[in-house]
Design a protein around this motif. Sequence first.
Motif, short mmCIF file in Angstrom:
data_model
loop_
_atom_site.label_atom_id
_atom_site.label_comp_id
_atom_site.label_asym_id
_atom_site.label_seq_id
_atom_site.Cartn_x
_atom_site.Cartn_y
_atom_site.Cartn_z
N LEU A 87 -43.98 -61.64 -47.28
CA LEU A 87 -45.00 -62.40 -48.00
C LEU A 87 -45.28 -61.75 -49.36
O LEU A 87 -45.35 -62.44 -50.38
CB LEU A 87 -46.28 -62.52 -47.16
CG LEU A 87 -47.48 -63.17 -47.86
CD1 LEU A 87 -47.17 -64.61 -48.28
CD2 LEU A 87 -48.72 -63.16 -46.96
N LEU A 88 -45.43 -60.44 -49.37
CA LEU A 88 -45.71 -59.75 -50.64
C LEU A 88 -44.58 -60.00 -51.65
O LEU A 88 -44.83 -60.10 -52.85
CB LEU A 88 -45.91 -58.25 -50.42
CG LEU A 88 -47.02 -57.82 -49.45
CD1 LEU A 88 -47.29 -56.33 -49.58
CD2 LEU A 88 -48.31 -58.59 -49.68
N GLU A 89 -43.35 -60.10 -51.15
CA GLU A 89 -42.22 -60.35 -52.05
C GLU A 89 -42.29 -61.74 -52.71
O GLU A 89 -41.67 -61.97 -53.74
CB GLU A 89 -40.89 -60.20 -51.29
CG GLU A 89 -40.53 -58.74 -51.07
CD GLU A 89 -39.49 -58.54 -49.99
OE1 GLU A 89 -38.86 -59.53 -49.57
OE2 GLU A 89 -39.34 -57.39 -49.54
N GLU A 90 -43.03 -62.63 -52.09
CA GLU A 90 -43.19 -63.98 -52.66
C GLU A 90 -44.22 -64.01 -53.79
O GLU A 90 -44.34 -65.01 -54.49
CB GLU A 90 -43.66 -64.97 -51.57
CG GLU A 90 -42.64 -65.22 -50.48
CD GLU A 90 -41.49 -66.09 -50.97
OE1 GLU A 90 -41.72 -67.04 -51.72
OE2 GLU A 90 -40.34 -65.78 -50.59
N LEU A 91 -44.99 -62.94 -53.94
CA LEU A 91 -46.09 -62.94 -54.89
C LEU A 91 -45.60 -62.49 -56.27
O LEU A 91 -45.76 -61.34 -56.65
CB LEU A 91 -47.24 -62.04 -54.40
CG LEU A 91 -47.68 -62.30 -52.97
CD1 LEU A 91 -48.82 -61.37 -52.57
CD2 LEU A 91 -48.12 -63.75 -52.79
N SER A 92 -44.97 -63.40 -56.95
CA SER A 92 -44.31 -63.03 -58.20
C SER A 92 -44.99 -63.59 -59.44
O SER A 92 -44.76 -63.11 -60.55
CB SER A 92 -42.86 -63.50 -58.16
OG SER A 92 -42.86 -64.89 -57.88
N VAL A 131 -61.29 -65.38 -52.06
CA VAL A 131 -61.32 -64.00 -52.56
C VAL A 131 -60.35 -63.90 -53.73
O VAL A 131 -59.21 -64.38 -53.64
CB VAL A 131 -60.93 -62.98 -51.44
CG1 VAL A 131 -60.69 -61.60 -52.04
CG2 VAL A 131 -62.02 -62.90 -50.39
N VAL A 132 -60.82 -63.31 -54.81
CA VAL A 132 -59.96 -63.12 -55.98
C VAL A 132 -59.57 -61.64 -56.05
O VAL A 132 -60.44 -60.77 -56.06
CB VAL A 132 -60.68 -63.54 -57.29
CG1 VAL A 132 -59.75 -63.36 -58.49
CG2 VAL A 132 -61.18 -64.98 -57.20
N LEU A 133 -58.27 -61.39 -56.06
CA LEU A 133 -57.76 -60.02 -56.16
C LEU A 133 -57.03 -59.85 -57.49
O LEU A 133 -56.41 -60.80 -57.99
CB LEU A 133 -56.76 -59.74 -55.03
CG LEU A 133 -57.29 -59.75 -53.59
CD1 LEU A 133 -56.11 -59.65 -52.62
CD2 LEU A 133 -58.25 -58.61 -53.35
N GLU A 134 -57.10 -58.65 -58.03
CA GLU A 134 -56.36 -58.36 -59.26
C GLU A 134 -55.59 -57.05 -59.09
O GLU A 134 -56.08 -56.14 -58.39
CB GLU A 134 -57.33 -58.25 -60.44
CG GLU A 134 -57.84 -59.61 -60.89
CD GLU A 134 -58.90 -59.53 -61.99
OE1 GLU A 134 -59.24 -60.59 -62.51
OE2 GLU A 134 -59.39 -58.43 -62.28
N GLY A 135 -54.46 -56.96 -59.74
CA GLY A 135 -53.68 -55.73 -59.67
C GLY A 135 -52.24 -56.01 -59.30
O GLY A 135 -51.73 -57.11 -59.53
N GLU A 136 -51.60 -55.02 -58.70
CA GLU A 136 -50.20 -55.17 -58.28
C GLU A 136 -50.15 -55.60 -56.83
O GLU A 136 -50.82 -54.98 -55.98
CB GLU A 136 -49.49 -53.81 -58.40
CG GLU A 136 -48.78 -53.61 -59.71
CD GLU A 136 -47.87 -52.41 -59.62
OE1 GLU A 136 -46.75 -52.55 -59.10
OE2 GLU A 136 -48.30 -51.33 -60.05
N PRO A 137 -49.36 -56.62 -56.51
CA PRO A 137 -49.34 -57.11 -55.12
C PRO A 137 -48.56 -56.21 -54.16
O PRO A 137 -47.50 -56.56 -53.69
CB PRO A 137 -48.70 -58.49 -55.26
CG PRO A 137 -47.82 -58.38 -56.45
CD PRO A 137 -48.47 -57.39 -57.38
N LYS A 138 -49.13 -55.03 -53.93
CA LYS A 138 -48.53 -54.10 -52.97
C LYS A 138 -49.68 -53.47 -52.18
O LYS A 138 -50.84 -53.50 -52.66
CB LYS A 138 -47.70 -53.03 -53.68
CG LYS A 138 -48.49 -52.18 -54.64
CD LYS A 138 -47.59 -51.18 -55.32
CE LYS A 138 -48.45 -50.20 -56.13
NZ LYS A 138 -47.67 -49.26 -56.90
N PRO A 139 -49.42 -52.92 -51.00
CA PRO A 139 -50.52 -52.38 -50.20
C PRO A 139 -51.34 -51.38 -51.01
O PRO A 139 -50.79 -50.42 -51.58
CB PRO A 139 -49.81 -51.72 -49.02
CG PRO A 139 -48.53 -52.48 -48.89
CD PRO A 139 -48.13 -52.85 -50.28
#
Lengths: 160, 245
Positions: A87-92, A131-139
């Motif tokens: 899923l994280l790999e889809e967040l491009s 929820v709004v998140l900002e940053g790099e999509p990694k744990p």
Amino acid sequence: MKLIIIRHAVAADPVEGQRDSARPLTSAGKRKFSGVVKGLKRLGISFVHVLHSPLLRAVETADLLSELVEGELRSSGLMARAPTKALLEELSEERMALVGHEPYVSELVAWLATSDRKLARAFPFKKGGVVVLEGEPKPGGMHVAALLTPRQLRAIGRKR
Amino acid sequence: MRSAQHNEQRIECGRWREALLERIDVAREGRDSEGVHGLRVACARLDVYLRLLGWRVLRADLRWLRRAASAVRDLDVLLAQNDTPDVFRVALAAQREPAREQFLAVLAHERCGALLDALEELPPLTFARAQRRSRKLATRVALLGASVCRPESDVDALHALRRALRRLRYAHEWMNREPKAARRLQDELGSLNDIVVAQRQLAALGLGASLSEYDSALSARLVLHMERVRSAWRETSGAILGGEA
């Protein structure tokens, strides 16, 4: 990147013999979530793409969001289960929305914001919550920029 | 005037979802090239069902699947034509296996599975809603039809008409109407599209100069077909629109 994670709107209770995946949004759920969309619009939030679970309640929720989507709405089974690296790999994209279910959306926020999925309870979602998140999509690579309840977003949408 | 009972009549999309599943199996096995075409048709019909529902969601998924199938189908159509020059045929044949591999990768992708799951749960459509939305599709066909009859109209306008007409025809089919006139015009537009696909492939493969005679023949056929489409539109538009636009 900016990642907007959304729990599906209020769905009908299960009917005997009906698959869980076939539960639609209720009329009130649709109406209330349309108010959430107005709130998001008023906040200037839009998405390049939306990734949504294939369960009917998430599909209908994603469709209600479509006026905020510049690119494509995409189905993904990854949004109907516990979050994975796939899923994280889809967040491009730069601005993406994800529409899914509990407890997975809370787990995803915990994973991205703290790297510990077990902290999911610290990030509860109401139905139609955002929820709004900002940053790099990694744990552990993102921070929570906003945690908005559907009621707050509807109130924002109503303000002149 | 249609009765209230008729307007509340429900249209279900299950049969075309089942058809899509069957055609995916046939296309995956590769034993019948019509399976790929059938898959494209099923995707287009389901796209129209979503339009009649007033939904935008899932349509990009169907488009993605359809596009991968089209890459294979377009090559198959050209390879099946008797007048395709050998040099062109060899170059097209070399493209087919990579296109098929890409298509199989799309079929195996989790997005395809998610799309099929989502289609399984689509709600029924009422006849009244389908009719309302179908009127919008008819208006678009009427506008595009009028534009292709103008002398300055180009092949892009005809493509737009082809797509709009296909949507209207499928909308009518969802409502159990017999779209004979639309089918005739669609056949003409389909032949025109085959010529355009051939021209594009020829250009993409850089063979336009070496096969200049064939390229010129395609251009001449295109002009002829554009006139045939305009003539077919004038003859069939009344029956197609039937006071709907």
